[in-house]
Write a protein that holds these residues in place. Structure first.
Motif, PDB file in Angstrom:
ATOM      1  N   ARG A  64       3.812   2.330 -11.821  1.00 47.91           N
ATOM      2  CA  ARG A  64       3.872   3.735 -12.225  1.00 47.91           C
ATOM      3  C   ARG A  64       3.138   3.965 -13.523  1.00 47.91           C
ATOM      4  NH1 ARG A  64      10.031   5.636 -11.735  1.00 47.91           N
ATOM      5  NH2 ARG A  64       9.209   7.352 -12.953  1.00 47.91           N
ATOM      6  N   ALA A  65       3.410   3.093 -14.473  1.00 47.60           N
ATOM      7  CA  ALA A  65       2.790   3.287 -15.781  1.00 47.60           C
ATOM      8  C   ALA A  65       1.282   3.158 -15.696  1.00 47.60           C
ATOM      9  CB  ALA A  65       3.352   2.278 -16.769  1.00 47.60           C
ATOM     10  N   THR A  66       0.810   2.171 -14.934  1.00 49.68           N
ATOM     11  CA  THR A  66      -0.645   2.018 -14.854  1.00 49.68           C
ATOM     12  C   THR A  66      -1.270   3.201 -14.144  1.00 49.68           C
ATOM     13  OG1 THR A  66      -0.180   0.605 -12.949  1.00 49.68           O
ATOM     14  CG2 THR A  66      -0.828  -0.481 -14.966  1.00 49.68           C
ATOM     15  N   ILE A  67      -0.530   3.772 -13.182  1.00 49.65           N
ATOM     16  CA  ILE A  67      -1.105   4.935 -12.492  1.00 49.65           C
ATOM     17  C   ILE A  67      -1.124   6.147 -13.418  1.00 49.65           C
ATOM     18  CG2 ILE A  67      -0.595   6.606 -10.678  1.00 49.65           C
ATOM     19  CD1 ILE A  67      -0.055   4.201  -8.865  1.00 49.65           C
ATOM     20  N   ILE A  68      -0.065   6.326 -14.170  1.00 48.24           N
ATOM     21  CA  ILE A  68      -0.088   7.418 -15.147  1.00 48.24           C
ATOM     22  C   ILE A  68      -1.247   7.223 -16.109  1.00 48.24           C
ATOM     23  CG2 ILE A  68       1.165   8.628 -16.978  1.00 48.24           C
ATOM     24  CD1 ILE A  68       3.724   7.584 -15.749  1.00 48.24           C
ATOM     25  N   ALA A  82       0.842  -1.192   0.000  1.00 48.88           N
ATOM     26  CA  ALA A  82       0.000   0.000   0.000  1.00 48.88           C
ATOM     27  C   ALA A  82       0.880   1.246   0.000  1.00 48.88           C
ATOM     28  CB  ALA A  82      -0.917  -0.014   1.217  1.00 48.88           C
ATOM     29  N   LEU A  83       1.902   1.192   0.843  1.00 50.01           N
ATOM     30  CA  LEU A  83       2.814   2.332   0.894  1.00 50.01           C
ATOM     31  C   LEU A  83       3.432   2.571  -0.478  1.00 50.01           C
ATOM     32  CD1 LEU A  83       4.445   4.433   2.451  1.00 50.01           C
ATOM     33  CD2 LEU A  83       6.140   2.669   2.917  1.00 50.01           C
ATOM     34  N   LEU A  84       3.819   1.455  -1.128  1.00 52.39           N
ATOM     35  CA  LEU A  84       4.423   1.591  -2.463  1.00 52.39           C
ATOM     36  C   LEU A  84       3.459   2.313  -3.397  1.00 52.39           C
ATOM     37  CD1 LEU A  84       6.650   0.955  -4.479  1.00 52.39           C
ATOM     38  CD2 LEU A  84       5.528  -1.215  -4.938  1.00 52.39           C
ATOM     39  N   ALA A  85       2.213   1.867  -3.338  1.00 53.12           N
ATOM     40  CA  ALA A  85       1.229   2.528  -4.192  1.00 53.12           C
ATOM     41  C   ALA A  85       1.159   4.014  -3.861  1.00 53.12           C
ATOM     42  CB  ALA A  85      -0.130   1.870  -4.014  1.00 53.12           C
ATOM     43  N   GLY A  86       1.130   4.325  -2.550  1.00 54.30           N
ATOM     44  CA  GLY A  86       1.060   5.716  -2.139  1.00 54.30           C
ATOM     45  C   GLY A  86       2.250   6.507  -2.653  1.00 54.30           C
ATOM     46  N   LEU A  87       3.425   5.948  -2.465  1.00 47.84           N
ATOM     47  CA  LEU A  87       4.626   6.660  -2.891  1.00 47.84           C
ATOM     48  C   LEU A  87       4.624   6.885  -4.397  1.00 47.84           C
ATOM     49  CD1 LEU A  87       7.348   4.895  -0.690  1.00 47.84           C
ATOM     50  CD2 LEU A  87       6.200   7.063  -0.298  1.00 47.84           C
ATOM     51  N   ILE A  88       4.177   5.850  -5.127  1.00 46.89           N
ATOM     52  CA  ILE A  88       4.184   5.994  -6.585  1.00 46.89           C
ATOM     53  C   ILE A  88       3.165   7.044  -7.014  1.00 46.89           C
ATOM     54  CG2 ILE A  88       3.627   4.807  -8.737  1.00 46.89           C
ATOM     55  CD1 ILE A  88       5.065   2.389  -7.619  1.00 46.89           C
ATOM     56  N   ILE A  89       2.030   7.052  -6.323  1.00 44.46           N
ATOM     57  CA  ILE A  89       1.048   8.079  -6.687  1.00 44.46           C
ATOM     58  C   ILE A  89       1.633   9.470  -6.429  1.00 44.46           C
ATOM     59  CG2 ILE A  89      -1.226   9.030  -6.182  1.00 44.46           C
ATOM     60  CD1 ILE A  89      -2.180   6.249  -5.601  1.00 44.46           C
ATOM     61  N   ILE A  90       2.270   9.606  -5.275  1.00 46.09           N
ATOM     62  CA  ILE A  90       2.901  10.908  -4.981  1.00 46.09           C
ATOM     63  C   ILE A  90       3.841  11.278  -6.108  1.00 46.09           C
ATOM     64  CG2 ILE A  90       4.582  12.053  -3.474  1.00 46.09           C
ATOM     65  CD1 ILE A  90       3.418  10.485  -1.155  1.00 46.09           C
ATOM     66  N   ARG A  91       4.646  10.286  -6.447  1.00 40.92           N
ATOM     67  CA  ARG A  91       5.666  10.496  -7.452  1.00 40.92           C
ATOM     68  C   ARG A  91       5.041  10.886  -8.801  1.00 40.92           C
ATOM     69  NH1 ARG A  91      10.691   8.537  -9.438  1.00 40.92           N
ATOM     70  NH2 ARG A  91      10.866   9.969 -11.185  1.00 40.92           N
ATOM     71  N   GLU A  92       4.034  10.165  -9.211  1.00 43.33           N
ATOM     72  CA  GLU A  92       3.505  10.395 -10.553  1.00 43.33           C
ATOM     73  C   GLU A  92       2.544  11.576 -10.589  1.00 43.33           C
ATOM     74  OE1 GLU A  92       4.959   9.042 -12.833  1.00 43.33           O
ATOM     75  OE2 GLU A  92       5.994   7.580 -11.575  1.00 43.33           O
ATOM     76  N   LEU A  93       1.937  11.840  -9.424  1.00 44.03           N
ATOM     77  CA  LEU A  93       0.952  12.917  -9.418  1.00 44.03           C
ATOM     78  C   LEU A  93       1.636  14.272  -9.344  1.00 44.03           C
ATOM     79  CD1 LEU A  93      -2.171  13.101  -9.256  1.00 44.03           C
ATOM     80  CD2 LEU A  93      -1.847  13.612  -6.847  1.00 44.03           C
ATOM     81  N   THR A  94       2.649  14.307  -8.479  1.00 46.27           N
ATOM     82  CA  THR A  94       3.241  15.612  -8.212  1.00 46.27           C
ATOM     83  C   THR A  94       4.651  15.714  -8.749  1.00 46.27           C
ATOM     84  OG1 THR A  94       4.087  14.823  -6.110  1.00 46.27           O
ATOM     85  CG2 THR A  94       1.912  15.822  -6.102  1.00 46.27           C
ATOM     86  N   GLY A  95       5.202  14.607  -9.169  1.00 53.37           N
ATOM     87  CA  GLY A  95       6.570  14.646  -9.654  1.00 53.37           C
ATOM     88  C   GLY A  95       7.591  14.714  -8.548  1.00 53.37           C
TER      89      GLY A  95
END
Ligand code: NA
Ligand code: NA
Lengths: 120, 785, 125, 565, 139, 156, 135
Positions: D450-454, B179-192
């Motif tokens: 990452r790709a799926t989230i994008i 879950a944390l991974l998902a959160g971190l990736i969202i942070i990363r992809e959403l906000t850069g």
């Protein structure tokens, strides 16, 4: 009508007639193969079918002028023979007739040779 | 940091791993004394980190790292600020003591080397986790702690309980990690934002983002599972299956604090929202009270400590959730204090176990005389835990009550939870630290003895540290708690709390807590049976629930798998065909690529006859009940196909088709010579209907699509090329053959590979037999000359 | 011609599918043969039916005299025929051995790789 | 036999200039066919000496080393010079068959050579002399020939041929031993795979009917010129179906759990590593590279396939008692994960469609392209990882089964104590297959999430993570039950229902496999797992190039047709 | 099959068919035929021989194990493709030579050897299958 | 010697069939024929002269009888009611060698109304299926005096 | 002139050959048992195919083709009696009965062969049709 014309038209007619006869032959052999009733009958049917096919190829070769189809015919001769030999061998090694198989089936039920005869 | 300092940073990060690699060897050579040289590694790391303290306390942030995976934009980078440095100091400092303690505790254990390895791996992972800057670096270390704790908890793998504890910890913390991974990736992809530094610098970016709630919940999932919040706490007591040094380490300074670290870390970026101040205190308060009650209920002193850890974590989460500056300061103070006293107490518990060979509170007593140093250490830690001045625990408790002293229902509720929880923990502390050492020694205890110096050193040092920290509180705040709190608050803070009590509400509450704690201590036996009775009446708990969930998961998986994989070829085939049909008709309907209605074909009569022959062959193959009829009909349709090829100008094909078809029929018959096939070979009507539907659908699909393609214009470039150069360059008049051996020769090469392998495979099938049958068919190779 | 061939292909596919979804391996084998023929005719038709002159360059010429049948599909089919014959031979012997050892040609009764009465996996730790 | 001679030398030369690729070929260009040739030559050579069973290994192992060396050389050449093409028979494209290797092909090739070598070494100790006599190594070489050919060819029909080569090779390996469950498994495997390959051939037939060509580069160019053609779309779907079957993607995955656990462990290992991945490779090559527009339309379908495949695989793994059958399902779960990365390119369309006017459009498109590339790169990376790890898992499980005499989780045990090295290897591979850091499976998973989230497919990201979670659970159980737990004495039956206690698996190799022949390959494989986990950049850069080469195949095309097609 | 009549004729039939198969093979480049068909004819010939006279004589007649023959064929096919490496052209490029032997020009080429390889593979593999099946039948 | 001759026959057939009448092709045919005969080297037990005559003198007889036979079958098949009296005759053989028995059996098959089924194990009897078994002794006599006599003439 | 005559001859051969082929087919359909049908197949069938090939040989455009057609005829003539013999022998030794209209059977009843592995003896036909007059 010159001899040439006659020859040509007779030949064409002969080809058509031949093809018709061969088509009939196809039909009749197929009927025998399907009817059986015994395995040798069917094999015989296949043997005749091979011969008819060889003839058909020859006539088509004559009709179309592509005489090289004769090679196909030769090939068919070979395998036609092979098929009959193999089936004879098969009949021999199976060692039973269909009626014998049916009899055995009445007694033992579950097991019998490759099934035979047409179903009622 | 300058280059040299970055190098030092890397060295600090690498030292535990180096030690892990060396541990088995050293242990083999030196036995338990290997602990001393090995302890140098964390000690060195400690001093390296300590070197950063002056800068950090002055507000500096040291960053170092390198591009790890530039292709994925991932760096291997680290950040030393107040929060991470102090955490790092705790990890390496306590780690040093734990290593020494392990040397004595597991002396002579045949797997001691392995144990050292694991604990160093864990230490390295933990250190990396707190120092990491790049979010992915952080996550890698995060999961590494899960993996290594799996190994540590399962260290006594011959016991089912240990295996269960290990799996439980991995499942819960690993699941949270994802879950944390998902959160971190969202942070990363959403906000850069790729690193902690960027996240912290981004201000309200995350709070304002549309996905704030999912991000928060995902991050909290990670933090709560790791930090054992209700109901994810179950793994923590079960992790007590690990050897005591592990418990001391995992449950004091480290793993369980990872979640707290994460919350503190993210607090400036994610905190102070309604969601944050609701969820965290709620979970924290419940965890605090329930954890403390369960601690009281336990009879095993290690378990008691474990539940107090749960309670403490709840307290920390609650405070972080409140999120005010004071609350964060309180959290930080409590965090440090807890690390010191809880680590010490766990080691004490281990020493008691070691000395008295039991951890059951009812069977312990009177050890003080035999184990004076341990007793002293225990008292030091317990006083700190109890919030008695002049220990760091006191500073924390004062600050906690300061943080909650608002006349507001929200704060009052939390305050009540804090008081009750603290009182319970006070009682628990003394149950562990006092009860075993005083009173009458039960007869079951045989020759209690003080352990080696390595065993008592750890708790003693930690206990004294708790005292010293409070005594020199200014320095303490300046070097450790201050910078840490500043980092967690996101702005510089001043901490003034000292060991000298001031008469204020907080102090009064402290006193009340102590009083309540004493009462509970005295009534502990009765309370214990009361809680136990209650739990027995309930009969269910998250721990049992975990087993049920696992079983349910497996049973469900079995059910689904059996449904999807029934083991019957005809069903597999039917589904496969159905998918193919869908693949044909789906897009045909979707795109409307139907063929135009064709005009009636004009064929010669003999061509019709050949097609009729084809049909006459196909039908009996499908319908004949007599297999031999079917096989021979197969020959008929094969002949028909060969004739079609010949009529359409493909002599090679026709030739091959005749041969192959005949040979197929022949070997079919030959191979069936011996098959005593069962006579009852009818297909049930349902089968026939299913097969018929599939057949008609598949046939019409393929046929329609073929027709629609045949109606399109055709690009004959390739064949024109072959016709042109077949003779001119490739010297062959039979274009088909030239394609086979020259233009597309490599197709043929593959094809003969297939033929060869078929021959071999058939040979293998026929010759290799299992059992006595095999003897009848010797390898013909033996006979050949 | 394409229409009739498409129809023939459809019939062959239908027959092949009908047989392939059977429980009897022997029938499935017959289905495999029919499937092979169906595909061959399909490729042949996909290459379009043009003139029926065989793709052979007459002696004395260096290119075909007139229009000829499309040679490429023929070559592809030849390759495919050989391969499908090989597979057929293999499957046949496999069936034969399977029957010998497992005493059945009914795929429902072949439950050795995936036995029917499997228990649950261990539910403990 | 007709004696023919070119009448005029000079005109022949002119014709040749017209029809053939002129100019001498550098010996290094031959690298592109050597993988196939080496496989065929060694396969045939070993067959010719199949009587000398004991000497086979002395030829087979150097052959595999040579194959791997060539594969690596191909990879290095591609990395240095980009894609290159050789026209078989010297005929100009698209008339002859092109062998074209790009980064994706080279990567798959190299990793396949790697695991083949590992399996070959392992087989020396685990394959009996009877099985060697009946062709283990020839089967293996021919199968590898098929695999290599599939990775190298640039011709669709030729790809079909290589599929068949590898399929028949796999048939041979599958039945080697002729145990009863093997025969049963083989029956299912063979019939279903035959249908799958035939479907591929059917699609190819249709393809030829539409395009009149078989060369992939040629098709790519022609397909780009005729977007929104229903026939092309159907062909794309047919390829998707057939290759999904090859790749064992849901709902066409039955054959894999029905068969992969029946042959020798080393054979399972080889299959698990390679066969399904060839399907994935072909899917990428055909659907993504040749028919990008059609693929965009199909992406949602692929997303569903991917998600369900992951779930089916992960749940299936949890449901198994036998470690090999458990691994079967892990293969499937891996395929699902790989497919997730193939479900992405749709967003290029979607995002461009959703993006506002001019300025944003380019940005949106480039983000989309970024997601595509990240996802595809992750897929390729994951596929490579999966090849190595699945092979390693089966091999390790083979040793474990040979030591305990069983492959049932209910009966195995005590390995952590008795053979810590083996257990440690198993642990690493299990964590790797679960996608935990710092092992090889983690980074591609991150890329895919990452790709799926994008791409705004959070549920697919969730599926990836959840399947990873379930795999972790399954892995932990395997490790706890088979490695940590002491050998069950009177096999304690777990669970109230009373699990059935299967007899020891007869395919379990004889005890004594634990030795250099098994450990050397395992150590080799673990090096990859660590290298791709701890220092993934080298591989990530390569897979990035590979993905970029698929998304923008211009380099591929120009290697076939020259710079001006 | 134990019959004098068949056993007397079969050997000659076999050699005739083998001869025909070679003919089909060699002229396949210019007319219908080729390695595959030729191979099938030859394999059929050996099949007939085997049915008539038993498996032993066929095995002795072929001298090498059929599978080895197939392997040799594959090797030959591959090597005839590799020959183009010698002249630095692409793999499988046809190389032709037209030497004059005893007054007539003969075409010798790598595609020819390739086709011979195909022939050998088919003969070997199919005979191997047939013989293996036949052996099981006759025991 | 026998083999050499048959080899030569094969070589000639090769030349004829392949349609290239060159010395080289004859040589090639000889080589191929030799190879093909090598395959069946275990079976060469016919006499040289026997085969020479067999090749030339009996072939025409075959053809002629065959045509008659086919005609008889055709007539019978087309006749509205086939008046059949079929059965199996046991024909005592005078010819002894494999080649002779084979030849006789095949000729009998191709002659009208008869078809060889089998030779007894001791090679003394040929079993023949005949369309018309109303007078078996006459049928046997026909064969004995016709084909068998001619074969004995040719071979001895 | 010669060509025309050859063409007419070929035409006649085509007609005759096709007729024989059709008759062979009709024969196997009409004749009562497998042994009598064999006469039809081996004679009429072979002659029919042979004649058609002969017609092809007559009109073939090249000598080799014509010779090949003749070779095919020879091959058919060589194999047709053999095939009939093998089939008849096999059928008889396995126990396929003569048709009811048969009048004579001088062949000893088939003994159980060992070829068919497990054919129980009880399942075999102990003797041919009892209705046959053993003259
Ligand atoms: Na081919
Ligand atoms: Na050919």
């Amino acid at each position: 009508m010159t001899l040439h014309d006659f020859a040509v038209s007779f030949f064409a007619l002969a080809l058509t007639g031949g093809l018709i006869l061969l088509c009939i032959a196809f039909l009749l052999t197929v009927v025998r193969i399907l009817l059986g009733p015994t395995l040798p009958d069917r094999v015989l049917g296949l043997d005749v079918l091979t011969n008819v096919a060889i003839g058909f190829i020859a006539v088509i070769a004559l009709d179309s002028g592509y005489t090289l189809y004769v090679d196909v015919a030769i090939g068919l001769c070979l395998v036609g023979f092979l098929a009959t030999v193999a089936f004879a061998r098969f009949i021999l090694s199976r060692g039973k007739t269909e009626s014998a198989i049916r009899e055995a089936r009445v007694g033992v039920d579950a097991e019998a040779g490759l099934e035979g005869g047409p179903r009622p | 940091m300058t280059g040299i300092e970055a190098t030092n940073g890397y060295i600090a990060l690498a030292l535990p791993f180096l030690a892990a690699a060396l541990a088995p060897l050293l242990t083999r050579v030196l036995g338990q004394h290997a602990a001393w040289p090995l302890a140098l590694a964390p000690a060195a790391a400690f001093f390296i980190l300590f070197g950063a303290v002056p800068g950090v306390s002055a507000g500096d942030v040291f960053l170092f790292g390198f591009d790890w995976i530039p292709s994925f934009d991932i760096r291997f980078s680290f950040r030393l600020d107040g929060l991470s440095t102090v955490f790092g100091l705790l990890i390496t400092g306590i780690g040093t003591l734990i290593v020494l303690y392990s040397g004595g505790y597991l002396a002579g254990h045949k797997d001691q080397g392995r144990f050292f390895s694991f604990i160093f791996l864990f230490m390295g992972a933990m250190l990396g986790l707190v120092l990491a800057d790049d979010l992915m670096t952080l996550f890698v270390y995060w999961e590494l702690t899960s993996i290594t704790s799996f190994l540590l908890i399962g260290f006594d793998h011959h016991r089912e309980a240990a295996r269960r504890g290990a799996i439980q910890a991995l499942v819960i913390t690993g699941g949270g990690g994802l879950a944390l991974l998902a959160g971190l990736i969202i942070i990363r992809e959403l906000t850069g934002l790729a690193s902690m530094t960027e996240v912290l610098a981004a201000g309200d970016a995350l709070r304002d983002s549309a996905l704030y709630a999912p991000i928060l919940i995902l991050v909290l999932c990670g933090a709560f599972t790791k930090s054992a919040q209700m109901p994810f706490h179950v793994w923590l007591p079960n992790a007590m299956e690990a050897p005591t040094p592990v418990s001391a380490y995992l449950h004091s300074a480290t793993m369980v604090k990872a979640g707290i670290y994460l919350l503190l870390r993210f607090h400036p970026a994610l905190g102070d929202t309604a969601l944050w101040t609701t969820i965290l205190p709620a979970f924290g308060a419940v965890t605090l009270v329930v954890g403390a009650l369960l601690a009281l209920r336990a009879t095993d002193i290690k378990i008691t400590l474990a539940y107090t850890t749960v309670a403490s974590l709840g307290l920390l989460v609650m405070l972080i959730g409140v999120g005010t500056e004071t609350a964060i300061i309180a959290a930080v103070l409590y965090l440090i204090a807890h690390s010191l006293f809880k680590g010490g107490l766990f080691m004490v518990a281990g020493s008691v176990d070691h000395g008295a060979h039991t951890r059951e509170i009812d069977r312990l007593g009177g050890l003080g005389r035999a184990m004076p140093i341990t007793f002293a250490a225990a008292m030091l830690c317990a006083l700190s835990m109890g919030g008695v001045t002049p220990f760091v625990g006191f500073l924390a408790k004062e600050e906690i009550y300061h943080a909650l002293e608002y006349a507001d229902p929200y704060y009052i509720a939390l305050m009540i939870a804090a008081i009750v929880g603290n009182a319970l923990m006070f009682a628990a502390a003394f149950i562990v630290a006092l009860k075993p050492f005083v009173g009458r020694m039960p007869e079951t205890i045989d020759h209690p003895h003080e352990g080696t110096s390595t065993i008592w050193l750890g708790p003693l040092v930690l206990g004294i540290a708790g005292l010293v920290g409070a005594m020199f509180y200014t320095t303490y705040h300046q070097l450790f708690s201050g910078p840490m709190a500043s980092a967690a608050v996101g702005a510089p803070v001043e901490i003034g709390i000292g060991w000298v009590p001031h008469l204020n509400l907080a102090f009064a509450l402290s006193m009340a807590t102590v009083a309540l704690g004493v009462v509970i201590y005295l009534l502990s036996a009765r309370l214990r049976s009361g809680i136990a009775g209650f739990l027995a009446a309930v009969g269910w708990g998250p721990d049992k629930g975990f087993d049920q969930a696992m079983r349910g998961l497996i049973r469900g998986a079995v059910r689904i798998t059996r449904l999807l994989q029934p083991g019957q070829l005809d069903q597999y085939m039917a589904v496969t065909i159905a998918v193919i049909i869908a693949a044909l008709f789906g897009p045909l309907i979707y795109t409307g690529g139907w063929p135009a209605i064709p005009e009636f074909p004009r064929l010669h009569f003999y061509e019709w006859a050949v097609f009729a022959l084809l049909l006459a062959g196909i039908l009996p193959v499908v319908l004949a009940t007599n297999r031999l009829t079917a096989i021979l009909s197969l020959g008929i349709q094969g002949f028909a196909v060969a004739l079609i090829f010949m009529l359409l100008g493909a002599p090679d094909l026709s030739f091959t088709q005749f041969m192959v078809e005949t040979l197929s029929v022949v070997i079919l018959a030959l191979a069936m010579t011996r098959l005593k096939l069962s006579v009852a070979d009818h297909r049930p009507l349902r089968d026939k209907i299913r097969a018929g539907v599939l057949a008609i659908a598949a046939g019409s699909g393929f046929g329609l699509f073929l027709l629609s393609i045949a109606q399109r214009p055709f690009d004959r470039t390739l064949s024109d090329f072959f016709e042109r150069y077949s003779y001119a360059i490739a010297h062959g008049r039979n274009i088909v053959n030239v394609i086979l051996v020259d233009f597309r020769g490599i197709d043929t090469m593959g094809e003969i590979g297939v033929v060869m392998v078929t021959g071999l495979a058939v040979l293998a099938l026929i010759r290799i037999r299992v059992g006595p049958k095999g003897a009848r068919y010797p390898d013909p190779l033996e006979e050949t000359p | 011609m394409e229409t009739v061939l498409s129809l023939a292909v459809a019939c062959l596919f239908a027959a092949a599918v009908y047989l392939l979804t059977s429980r009897r391996i022997i029938r499935m084998l017959l289905g495999v043969v029919l499937l092979g023929n169906a595909v061959n005719l399909l490729i042949f038709t996909a290459g379009r039916i043009g003139p029926s002159a065989p793709p052979i360059i007459p002696g004395g010429l260096s290119v075909p005299a007139g229009l000829i049948a499309n040679p490429l599909p023929q070559a592809l089919i030849l390759t495919a025929i050989v391969i499908s014959f090989s597979f057929f031979a293999f499957l046949l012997v496999l069936t034969y051995r399977t029957y010998e050892d497992l005493d059945t040609d009914n795929t429902d009764e072949m439950r050795l790789a995936e036995p029917e009465d499997e228990g649950l996996p261990p539910l403990g730790y | 036999m007709e004696a023919t001679s070119p009448s005029v030398e000079y005109s022949l030369e002119m014709l040749k200039a017209e029809a053939m690729v002129t100019g001498p070929v550098a010996a290094s260009d031959y690298l592109i066919v050597l993988p196939v040739l080496v496989c065929f030559i060694f396969g045939a050579g070993l067959l010719m000496m199949r009587k000398r069973v004991s000497q086979q290994a002395y030829f087979a192992i150097p052959g595999l080393v040579l194959l791997f060396a060539i594969d690596v050389a191909v990879l290095l050449k591609v990395a240095a010079e980009g894609p290159w093409t050789m026209m078989m028979g010297g005929w100009k494209p698209p008339f002859g068959i092109a062998f074209t290797v790009d980064m994706m092909g080279a990567l798959f090739l190299a990793v396949s050579g790697f695991v083949a070598l590992a399996c070959g070494i392992y087989a020396v100790a685990s394959i009996s002399s009877t099985e060697r006599r009946y062709g283990f190594f020839p089967f293996m070489f021919l199968m590898m020939g098929g695999v290599s050919g599939a990775f190298l060819t640039g011709d669709v029909f030729n790809l079909y041929v290589w599929f068949e080569v590898l399929l028949i090779g796999s048939f041979g390996l599958l039945i080697l031993g002729s145990r009863h469950d093997q025969l049963d498994g083989a029956t299912k495997y063979c019939f279903l795979n035959l249908v799958g390959t035939t479907l591929f051939l059917i699609a190819t037939g249709y393809l030829y009917g539409v395009f009149g060509t078989l060369n992939m580069a040629d098709i790519a160019i022609k397909a780009a010129a005729m977007e929104n053609d229903s026939a092309v779309y159907i062909i794309g779907v047919l390829y998707l179906a057939s290759l999904s079957l090859k790749a064992a993607a849901f709902p066409l995955n039955f054959w894999l759990p029905a068969s992969y656990h029946t042959p020798r462990f080393v054979v399972s290992a080889l299959f698990a590593g390679l066969l399904t991945k060839v399907g994935v490779y072909a899917l990428i090559r055909l659907l993504l590279m040749l028919f990008p527009a059609e693929h965009a339309g199909l992406a949602p379908v692929i997303a569903w396939i991917a998600g369900l495949t992951m779930m089916v695989g992960a749940l299936g793994a949890l449901a198994q008692t036998d470690i090999r059958r458990l691994l079967n399902y892990m293969v499937i779960a891996g395929i699902g994960t790989i497919m997730a990365g193939l479900a992405l390119p749709q967003i290029a369309e979607v995002m461009v469609a959703q993006a506002g006017p001019a300025g944003e459009l380019a940005a949106a498109a480039s983000t989309a392209a970024g997601a595509m590339q990240t996802g595809l790169s992750g897929s390729i990376y994951y596929a490579l990882h999966s090849i190595v790890v699945m092979t390693a898992l089966y091999l390790t499980a083979g040793v474990a089964a040979s030591l305990t005499g069983s492959s049932s989780l209910a009966q195995m045990g005590g390995l952590w104590r008795s053979t810590p090295l083996l257990a440690a290897l198993m642990l690493v591979f299990l964590f790797a297959v679960s996608g935990l850091p710092p092992f090889s499976g983690f980074w591609p998973k991150v890329a895919l999430v990452r790709a799926t989230i994008i791409a705004d497919m959070p549920w697919l990201a969730a599926a990836i993570l959840v399947s990873g979670f379930l795999m972790t659970v399954a892995s932990a159980r395997v490790f706890a039950l088979a490695f940590w737990r002491p050998v069950p004495e009177a096999v304690e039956v777990a669970g109230a229902e009373g699990a059935a206690v299967p007899a020891p698996h007869p395919a379990a190799p004889a005890p004594g496999l634990y030795g250099p022949w098994s450990l050397v390959p395992l150590l080799g494989l673990v090096v990859f797992v660590f290298a791709a986990g701890l220092s993934p950049e080298w591989l990530a850069r390569l897979t990035d190039v590979a993905a970029a080469g698929v998304i923008d195949p211009s380099a591929y095309l120009s290697s076939v047709f020259g710079d001006a097609p | 099959m134990r019959t004098i009549i068949f056993r007397t004729v079969a050997p000659y039939l076999t050699s005739l068919m083998v001869l025909f198969s070679i003919f089909v093979l060699l002229r396949g480049h210019n007319e219908a035929g080729g390695g595959f068909i030729g191979g099938l004819v030859a394999a059929s010939a050996f099949g007939i021989y085997g049915i008539a006279c038993g498996v032993g004589p066929v095995r002795r007649a072929m001298y090498f194990h059929p599978i080895s023959i197939a392997a040799a064929g594959l090797m030959l096919a591959v090597l005839s493709g590799v020959a183009s490496l010698v002249v630095s052209s692409q793999f499988l490029t046809g190389l032709w030579a037209f030497p004059e032997i005893l007054g007539s020009e003969v075409a010798i080429s790598t595609p020819l050897f390739f086709d011979i390889g195909v022939y050998l593979v088919v003969v070997g593999a199919i005979s191997s299958i047939a013989l293996a099946l036949e052996e099981r039948d006759t025991d | 010697m026998t083999m050499l001759l048959f080899n030569l026959v094969l070589a000639l057939m090769w030349v004829v069939v392949s349609g290239s009448f060159t010395l080289l092709n004859l040589l090639f045919g000889f080589l191929l024929g030799g190879a093909a005969l090598y395959l069946i080297r275990e079976e060469g037990n016919m006499s040289y002269a026997g085969r020479a005559r067999l090749g030339f003198s009996l072939f025409l007889l075959f053809l002629l009888e065959l045509l008659k036979s086919a005609w008889r079958v055709a007539v019978m098949v087309l006749s509205p009611n086939m008046n059949l009296k079929p059965g199996i005759l046991a024909f005592p053989l005078r010819v002894k060698s494999d080649a002779e028995i084979t030849l006789l059996a095949n000729m009998i098959t191709l002659t009208p109304g008869t078809l060889s089924i089998d030779v007894s194990e001791d090679r003394s009897t040929l079993y023949i299926h005949a369309f018309d078994c109303s007078d078996p002794d006459a049928a046997k006599a026909d064969i004995r005096d016709g084909f068998e006599a001619r074969i004995l003439q040719v071979f001895r | 002139m010669i060509d025309d005559l050859i063409l007419i001859l070929a035409g006649l051969l085509v007609l005759a050959g096709s007729a024989f082929a059709a008759i062979a087919a009709l024969g196997i359909l009409r004749l009562p048992d497998v042994y009598t049908r064999m006469h039809s197949a081996s004679k009429a069938g072979a002659v029919g195919a042979g004649m058609l090939l002969l017609a092809l040989a007559l009109t073939a455009d090249s000598t080799p083709t014509a010779l090949r057609a003749l070779a095919a005829v020879v091959f058919i003539l060589l194999t047709a009696p053999l095939a009939a013999h093998l089939l008849a022998k096999a059928a008889y030794s396995v126990g396929y009965k003569l048709g009811p209209e048969s009048v004579l059977d001088e062949m000893p009843p088939p003994r159980p062969t060992n070829v068919g592995t497990d054919a129980p003896n009880s399942a075999r036909n102990p003797s041919p049709q009892p209705a046959i007059d053993p003259s």
